[in-house]
Design a protein around this motif. Structure first.
Motif, PDB file in Angstrom:
ATOM      1  N   ALA A   2       0.809  -1.322   0.032  1.00 24.75           N
ATOM      2  CA  ALA A   2       0.015  -0.072   0.057  1.00 24.75           C
ATOM      3  C   ALA A   2       1.037   1.290  -0.020  1.00 24.75           C
ATOM      4  CB  ALA A   2      -0.872   0.031   1.290  1.00 24.75           C
ATOM      5  N   GLU A   3       0.402   2.445  -0.526  1.00 24.93           N
ATOM      6  CA  GLU A   3       1.047   3.530  -0.788  1.00 24.93           C
ATOM      7  C   GLU A   3       1.162   4.415   0.684  1.00 24.93           C
ATOM      8  OE1 GLU A   3      -0.444   7.064  -2.422  1.00 24.93           O
ATOM      9  OE2 GLU A   3       0.426   6.113  -4.195  1.00 24.93           O
ATOM     10  N   VAL A   4       0.018   4.020   1.529  1.00 25.47           N
ATOM     11  CA  VAL A   4       0.148   4.552   2.853  1.00 25.47           C
ATOM     12  C   VAL A   4       1.414   3.865   3.701  1.00 25.47           C
ATOM     13  CG1 VAL A   4      -1.181   4.598   4.898  1.00 25.47           C
ATOM     14  CG2 VAL A   4      -2.425   4.493   2.970  1.00 25.47           C
ATOM     15  N   GLN A   5       1.829   2.792   3.365  1.00 21.48           N
ATOM     16  CA  GLN A   5       2.500   1.905   4.150  1.00 21.48           C
ATOM     17  C   GLN A   5       4.063   2.659   3.741  1.00 21.48           C
ATOM     18  OE1 GLN A   5       2.654  -2.359   3.669  1.00 21.48           O
ATOM     19  NE2 GLN A   5       3.397  -2.648   5.741  1.00 21.48           N
ATOM     20  N   LEU A   6       4.090   2.766   2.371  1.00 21.16           N
ATOM     21  CA  LEU A   6       5.494   3.096   1.940  1.00 21.16           C
ATOM     22  C   LEU A   6       5.960   4.400   2.432  1.00 21.16           C
ATOM     23  CD1 LEU A   6       7.709   1.684   0.129  1.00 21.16           C
ATOM     24  CD2 LEU A   6       6.706   3.070  -1.876  1.00 21.16           C
ATOM     25  N   ILE A  47       8.264  -0.212  13.183  1.00 16.89           N
ATOM     26  CA  ILE A  47       7.886  -1.620  13.504  1.00 16.89           C
ATOM     27  C   ILE A  47       6.155  -1.747  13.368  1.00 16.89           C
ATOM     28  CG2 ILE A  47       7.744  -3.478  15.196  1.00 16.89           C
ATOM     29  CD1 ILE A  47      10.348  -2.759  16.254  1.00 16.89           C
ATOM     30  N   VAL A  48       5.545  -0.594  13.825  1.00 14.25           N
ATOM     31  CA  VAL A  48       4.193  -0.637  13.761  1.00 14.25           C
ATOM     32  C   VAL A  48       3.688  -0.389  12.418  1.00 14.25           C
ATOM     33  CG1 VAL A  48       1.960   0.955  14.072  1.00 14.25           C
ATOM     34  CG2 VAL A  48       3.824   0.738  15.816  1.00 14.25           C
ATOM     35  N   ALA A  49       4.507   0.170  11.349  1.00 11.02           N
ATOM     36  CA  ALA A  49       4.300   0.053   9.802  1.00 11.02           C
ATOM     37  C   ALA A  49       4.235  -1.354   9.484  1.00 11.02           C
ATOM     38  CB  ALA A  49       5.022   1.053   9.149  1.00 11.02           C
ATOM     39  N   ILE A  50       4.989  -2.157  10.038  1.00 13.49           N
ATOM     40  CA  ILE A  50       5.309  -3.766   9.511  1.00 13.49           C
ATOM     41  C   ILE A  50       3.833  -4.247   9.774  1.00 13.49           C
ATOM     42  CG2 ILE A  50       6.252  -5.999   9.776  1.00 13.49           C
ATOM     43  CD1 ILE A  50       8.773  -4.369  10.804  1.00 13.49           C
ATOM     44  N   GLY A  51       3.242  -3.819  10.859  1.00 17.31           N
ATOM     45  CA  GLY A  51       2.055  -4.742  11.280  1.00 17.31           C
ATOM     46  C   GLY A  51       0.921  -4.206  10.447  1.00 17.31           C
ATOM     47  N   TYR A  52       1.194  -3.095   9.732  1.00 17.79           N
ATOM     48  CA  TYR A  52      -0.275  -2.539   8.975  1.00 17.79           C
ATOM     49  C   TYR A  52      -0.670  -3.653   7.902  1.00 17.79           C
ATOM     50  CZ  TYR A  52      -2.823   0.435   5.813  1.00 17.79           C
ATOM     51  OH  TYR A  52      -3.804   1.110   4.977  1.00 17.79           O
TER      52      TYR A  52
ATOM     53  N   HIS C  28      12.702  -1.620  -0.520  1.00 18.72           N
ATOM     54  CA  HIS C  28      12.324  -2.987  -0.941  1.00 18.72           C
ATOM     55  C   HIS C  28      11.364  -3.817   0.008  1.00 18.72           C
ATOM     56  CE1 HIS C  28      15.231  -3.462  -4.158  1.00 18.72           C
ATOM     57  NE2 HIS C  28      16.064  -2.578  -3.315  1.00 18.72           N
ATOM     58  N   ILE C  29      11.481  -3.246   1.126  1.00 27.83           N
ATOM     59  CA  ILE C  29      10.853  -4.068   2.316  1.00 27.83           C
ATOM     60  C   ILE C  29       9.472  -3.912   2.184  1.00 27.83           C
ATOM     61  CG2 ILE C  29      10.563  -2.700   4.443  1.00 27.83           C
ATOM     62  CD1 ILE C  29      11.834  -4.738   6.073  1.00 27.83           C
ATOM     63  N   ALA C  30       8.787  -3.282   1.793  1.00 26.65           N
ATOM     64  CA  ALA C  30       7.354  -2.843   1.656  1.00 26.65           C
ATOM     65  C   ALA C  30       6.747  -4.124   0.691  1.00 26.65           C
ATOM     66  CB  ALA C  30       6.900  -1.718   1.254  1.00 26.65           C
ATOM     67  N   ASP C  31       7.464  -4.644  -0.117  1.00 24.39           N
ATOM     68  CA  ASP C  31       6.848  -6.023  -0.691  1.00 24.39           C
ATOM     69  C   ASP C  31       7.124  -7.225  -0.024  1.00 24.39           C
ATOM     70  OD1 ASP C  31       6.144  -4.374  -2.925  1.00 24.39           O
ATOM     71  OD2 ASP C  31       8.312  -4.249  -3.823  1.00 24.39           O
TER      72      ASP C  31
ATOM     73  N   MET D   1      -4.332  10.748   2.076  1.00 27.26           N
ATOM     74  CA  MET D   1      -4.030  12.163   2.060  1.00 27.26           C
ATOM     75  C   MET D   1      -3.392  12.557   3.466  1.00 27.26           C
ATOM     76  SD  MET D   1      -3.527  14.082  -0.077  1.00 27.26           S
ATOM     77  CE  MET D   1      -2.618  15.371  -0.146  1.00 27.26           C
ATOM     78  N   LEU D   2      -4.181  11.975   4.512  1.00 33.74           N
ATOM     79  CA  LEU D   2      -3.819  12.284   5.856  1.00 33.74           C
ATOM     80  C   LEU D   2      -2.144  12.019   6.029  1.00 33.74           C
ATOM     81  CD1 LEU D   2      -4.678  13.443   8.557  1.00 33.74           C
ATOM     82  CD2 LEU D   2      -5.696  11.122   9.095  1.00 33.74           C
ATOM     83  N   GLU D   3      -1.920  10.730   5.957  1.00 32.80           N
ATOM     84  CA  GLU D   3      -0.413  10.667   6.326  1.00 32.80           C
ATOM     85  C   GLU D   3       0.503  11.254   5.447  1.00 32.80           C
ATOM     86  OE1 GLU D   3      -2.619   8.481   4.390  1.00 32.80           O
ATOM     87  OE2 GLU D   3      -1.794   8.204   2.651  1.00 32.80           O
ATOM     88  N   PHE D   4       0.236  11.540   4.351  1.00 32.72           N
ATOM     89  CA  PHE D   4       1.442  12.551   3.767  1.00 32.72           C
ATOM     90  C   PHE D   4       1.355  13.940   4.682  1.00 32.72           C
ATOM     91  CE2 PHE D   4       0.445  10.478  -0.392  1.00 32.72           C
ATOM     92  CZ  PHE D   4       1.800  10.314  -0.800  1.00 32.72           C
ATOM     93  N   VAL D   5       0.425  14.460   4.964  1.00 36.72           N
ATOM     94  CA  VAL D   5       0.396  15.700   5.839  1.00 36.72           C
ATOM     95  C   VAL D   5       0.936  15.471   7.074  1.00 36.72           C
ATOM     96  CG1 VAL D   5      -0.974  17.520   6.778  1.00 36.72           C
ATOM     97  CG2 VAL D   5      -1.887  16.599   4.798  1.00 36.72           C
ATOM     98  N   LEU D   6       0.817  14.329   7.628  1.00 32.56           N
ATOM     99  CA  LEU D   6       1.387  14.200   8.870  1.00 32.56           C
ATOM    100  C   LEU D   6       2.879  13.865   8.655  1.00 32.56           C
ATOM    101  CD1 LEU D   6      -1.385  11.935  10.540  1.00 32.56           C
ATOM    102  CD2 LEU D   6      -0.530  13.971  11.312  1.00 32.56           C
ATOM    103  N   SER D   7       3.070  13.038   7.657  1.00 28.15           N
ATOM    104  CA  SER D   7       4.633  12.869   7.495  1.00 28.15           C
ATOM    105  C   SER D   7       5.388  13.910   7.445  1.00 28.15           C
ATOM    106  CB  SER D   7       4.786  12.030   6.291  1.00 28.15           C
ATOM    107  OG  SER D   7       4.229  10.671   6.422  1.00 28.15           O
ATOM    108  N   ILE D   8       4.715  14.864   6.557  1.00 28.35           N
ATOM    109  CA  ILE D   8       5.553  16.322   6.564  1.00 28.35           C
ATOM    110  C   ILE D   8       5.686  17.002   7.571  1.00 28.35           C
ATOM    111  CG2 ILE D   8       5.554  18.626   5.325  1.00 28.35           C
ATOM    112  CD1 ILE D   8       4.371  17.042   2.971  1.00 28.35           C
ATOM    113  N   VAL D   9       4.649  17.065   8.386  1.00 29.13           N
ATOM    114  CA  VAL D   9       4.424  17.660   9.773  1.00 29.13           C
ATOM    115  C   VAL D   9       5.517  17.054  10.824  1.00 29.13           C
ATOM    116  CG1 VAL D   9       3.120  18.076  11.821  1.00 29.13           C
ATOM    117  CG2 VAL D   9       1.963  18.362   9.730  1.00 29.13           C
TER     118      VAL D   9
END
Lengths: 128, 484, 92, 77
Positions: A2-6, A47-52, C28-31, D1-9
């Motif tokens: 997912a894009e969110v995860q990346l 580590i949290v992002a791994i669990g997503y 790479h890890i995301a996949d 979209m929320l995660e982009f904004v939060l990452s930048i913040v």
């Protein structure tokens, strides 16, 4: 994937790198400690992002849910559990470091690492 | 299932908690600490080998992928764990005995930290779970910092803060490596991870896997004080009370071997892993001995020698054959005992003279003959003189590197041993044999009886291990055959 | 060139290499993420508690949580020790 | 979209905290970054972790740092 995860994985690594930079290169000890807290934050976020799980649900069984459907759709709980432990560990070590800084400030009157943590063997020779 | 295994961690942990809560009652605390410390070496000797699954969760089969996973934390207890836990328990007992006889009023937090450190290393060597090991590694780091900060030596707070800052960079890096492994294999149990790697579920040449090795390796370097962390580690030893330093070095050795065995089980298929370990070990051997030569503070000198000896352990494990790993682990056991003997012995000298500079000492042989003889035997054992225990393990290491086809490494090991001998004899000469300087003041003190007793016990073990090494090595060899 | 300058330069280069490697690995890890044992937790854990994270930290890995609370306690004690309670000898 | 904004913040506030001269402000901005990470945890389906993170990194750590700054000097030179 997912894009969110990346995006979040990249954010976490950026936090680690910023923290590493400040912990190595900044002179002020409080800034160093803030940087160390950023490293810990970044690792926890990683580590949290791994669990997503993309399109998944929060791993809490609501009343009326089918358990087999739940098992195949919930996010992964193991990384979340590990992070809960590691957040507390990070805060504890930070508290000990700040206490040491407060005591050492009384002795040296400065927060500069170069003065506070100068090589002790050299300093002992100098004092003699 | 074996119910006694977690008791080995729980007993020192509960003792620590109770002592910190009831430290107001001086006499009761003393007796309680003494009794618990006496139990510590006995529990591992009396219990049976086996596995312990916490919560009773046996390994479960994942129906979708058909892979076995350990859902709960697992402790495994074999001969290796038994011998090391018994050694650390005995050492803790001796150190607490010295501490209790030295001070009239006990300090609750200090006893808490001593017991906590023992519990932490016991858990680290027992556990089969990499994150659980990380948690107890952090507890150990806090205990070490506390032991250093509590000492009455100048500049101990500065050293504690320095160690803490390096630690807070090193341990998140290790956690990041654990996170990579968790992402790749979906488990934090070492058996599961190793099974996944051997079954080819993980691409062993992918950069992610290599990076996880690098990160955990960095954490290992910090934990064991190999270069680039050798200065801070020897500084830690020299800023702690001598009996505390004897315990701190054993914590270092045990955390080193427990992490390296876990890494070995996961990464042994990567050729670069063994090269890395051998490289840093050789660096540690050379740097440790050459820096020890330049020191004038003898506590610092022993600290650097201890770092140099760690290199021998790494060398044995890095060569990767059954015989060499056995030799490395046997060397680890010997080092725990010999270095503790040296720290306690030199601590007795500090206690009697209040002086740590070798240039200002001299002629102590006439004043403290017992201590000096025992120290001499300890130093010879460290340098590898037959028939003491250090000789047996170093001989095994030299044979191992010869049989692996690296005669250069065996020559290097012999040269470092000789250099260790030279450093020790030089310091020994200036402290004990050289004529006494006029301004040295030796009127007052006796060496405490407890220190002599502790040194005697350790010396007996050194000689016994030197004469009968097979008692330990055959058991360790069986264990190593299991993980290869 | 002084010793600290060389050391800083070396540290800067090493940090830069490390960060680039880290970003590359992350890409790479995301996949490659493998849920592994989490499937078992989600399947078995529903019989223990409705919240899987609670099931993990208080049942499967309760011993870690014990370690966590010990860390909190020992950090408190070490802070007290640093501020002067229970030091050895006659320090300050 | 929320995660982009939060990452930048998060990243911007982390950098701001480190270039800030006033250490008290730096502590508060670091806490702001920690609180944003807590919201990201919520996005990542981990509400329990988000709660702990919001309390520990968003409140307790800035308070510790602020206490330390109050007992020491306030600016960074």
């Amino acid at each position: 994937m997912a894009e969110v995860q990346l995006v979040i994985l990249f954010t976490s690594v950026a936090l680690v790198v910023i923290g590493l930079y400040s912990a190595i290169f900044l002179d002020n000890i409080i800034k160093k400690i803030i940087g160390i807290s950023f490293i810990e934050e970044g690792v926890n976020l990683f580590i949290v992002a791994i669990g997503y799980k993309a399109g998944g649900i929060v791993p809490i069984l609501m009343p009326g849910m089918d358990t087999t459907w739940f098992a195949s759709n919930a996010a992964y709980p193991l990384p979340f559990g590990l992070v809960l432990t590691s957040i507390v560990i990070g805060a504890s070590t930070l508290a000990v470091m700040l206490a040491l800084v407060m005591v050492l400030y009384r002795r040296y009157g400065t927060l500069s690492t170069k003065v506070m943590l100068a090589d002790t063997s050299k300093r002992e020779e100098y004092n003699e | 299932m074996n119910e006694i295994i977690p008791i080995m961690v729980i007993v020192p942990l509960m003792a620590a908690l109770l002592i910190s809560a009831f430290s107001k009652f001086n006499k009761v605390t003393k007796i309680f600490a003494f009794v618990v410390a006496l139990c510590l070496p006995l529990i591992p000797i009396l219990s049976n080998y086996g596995l312990h699954y916490f919560g009773g969760y046996q390994p479960m089969l994942d129906n979708v992928t058909g892979v076995m996973y350990h859902p709960a934390i697992t402790y495994s207890f074999t001969f290796l764990q038994q011998i090391f836990i018994a050694a650390i328990g005995l050492l803790t007992f001796l150190v607490i005995f010295i501490y209790l006889t030295k001070y009239k009023k006990v300090s609750g937090p200090y006893l808490f930290l001593l017991f906590l450190g023992t519990a932490a290393v016991t858990a680290m060597i027992l556990t089969d779970d990499i994150f659980h090991m990380f948690v107890f590694f952090e507890i150990l780091a806090l205990a070490q910092v506390g032991i250093v900060a509590a000492s009455s030596i100048d500049y101990s707070y500065e050293m504690a803060l320095k160690y803490m800052i390096l630690g807070s960079i090193g341990s998140p890096m290790m956690l990041l490596g654990i996170g990579f492994l968790l992402a790749l294999t979906g488990s934090v149990n070492v058996s599961d991870i190793a099974a996944a790697v051997h079954a080819g579920l993980v691409n062993a040449t992918s950069p992610v896997f290599l990076l996880s090795l690098a990160l955990i390796f960095f954490g290992w370097l910090y934990a064991s004080g190999l270069p680039p962390f050798h200065t801070i580690k020897s500084g830690i030893y020299s800023k702690a009370e001598p009996h505390g330093a004897a315990l701190l070095q054993s914590f270092t050795v045990i955390s080193m071997i427990s992490i390296v065995l876990i890494m070995f089980r996961i990464y042994a298929s990567l050729p670069i892993f063994e090269v890395l370990i051998v490289f840093f070990s050789i660096l540690a051997m050379i740097l440790g001995v050459s820096l020890a030569l330049t020191q004038t503070d003898f506590r610092r000198m022993i600290g650097f020698l201890a770092v140099g000896e760690l290199g021998f352990i790494g060398l044995g494990i890095g060569l990767g054959t059954n015989f060499s790993i056995t030799a490395g682990l046997f060397q680890a056991l010997n080092e725990i005992i010999i270095t503790a003997l040296l720290f306690i012995g030199f601590g007795a000298i500090v206690n009697a003279t209040n002086e740590v500079d070798t240039r200002k000492l001299g002629g102590l042989l006439a004043y403290h003959p017992k201590v000096s003889i025992m120290l001499l035997i300890g130093g010879l054992a460290m340098a590898g003189v037959p028939p003491l225990s250090g000789f047996q393990s170093k001989l095994m290491l030299v044979q191992a590197s010869l049989s692996c086809g690296y005669p250069e490494l065996s020559i290097l090991a012999i040269m470092v041993s000789i250099a260790t001998f030279v450093v020790f004899v030089k310091t020994y000469y200036t402290m004990f044999l050289k004529p006494k300087p006029n301004d040295l003041d030796l009127e007052n003190k006796e060496v405490p009886k407890a220190m002599i007793f502790a040194m005697g016990v350790l010396l007996v073990i050194v000689i016994l291990l030197g004469v009968f090494p097979d008692v330990v090595t055959s058991g360790i060899s069986n264990f190593v055959g299991g993980i290869l | 060139m002084s010793k600290t300058t060389i050391r800083n330069l070396l540290a800067a280069v090493l940090t830069a290499i490390f960060s680039v490697t880290l970003f590359d690995a992350i890409y790479h890890i995301a996949d490659m993420i493998n849920p592994g044992v989490s499937y078992i937790y989600n399947a078995v854990g529903t019989q223990i508690a409705p919240n899987m994270v609670t099931a993990v930290i208080f049942d499967f890995r309760a011993y870690d949580t014990l370690g966590e609370s010990i860390i909190l306690l020992s950090a408190g004690l070490v802070v007290l020790l640093i501020f002067g309670r229970g030091l050895l000898g006659d320090k300050r | 979209m929320l995660e982009f904004v939060l990452s930048i913040v998060i990243i911007v506030s982390a950098i701001l905290a480190l270039i800030q001269k006033d250490l008290l402000k730096a502590a508060i901005i670091a806490g702001f970054s920690g609180a944003s990470v807590a919201v990201l945890f919520q996005v990542l389906l981990a509400p329990d972790v988000a709660l702990t993170q919001a309390i520990v990194e968003g409140a307790i750590i800035p308070i510790f740092i602020a206490l330390a700054v109050k007992k020491t000097q306030r600016s960074d030179d």
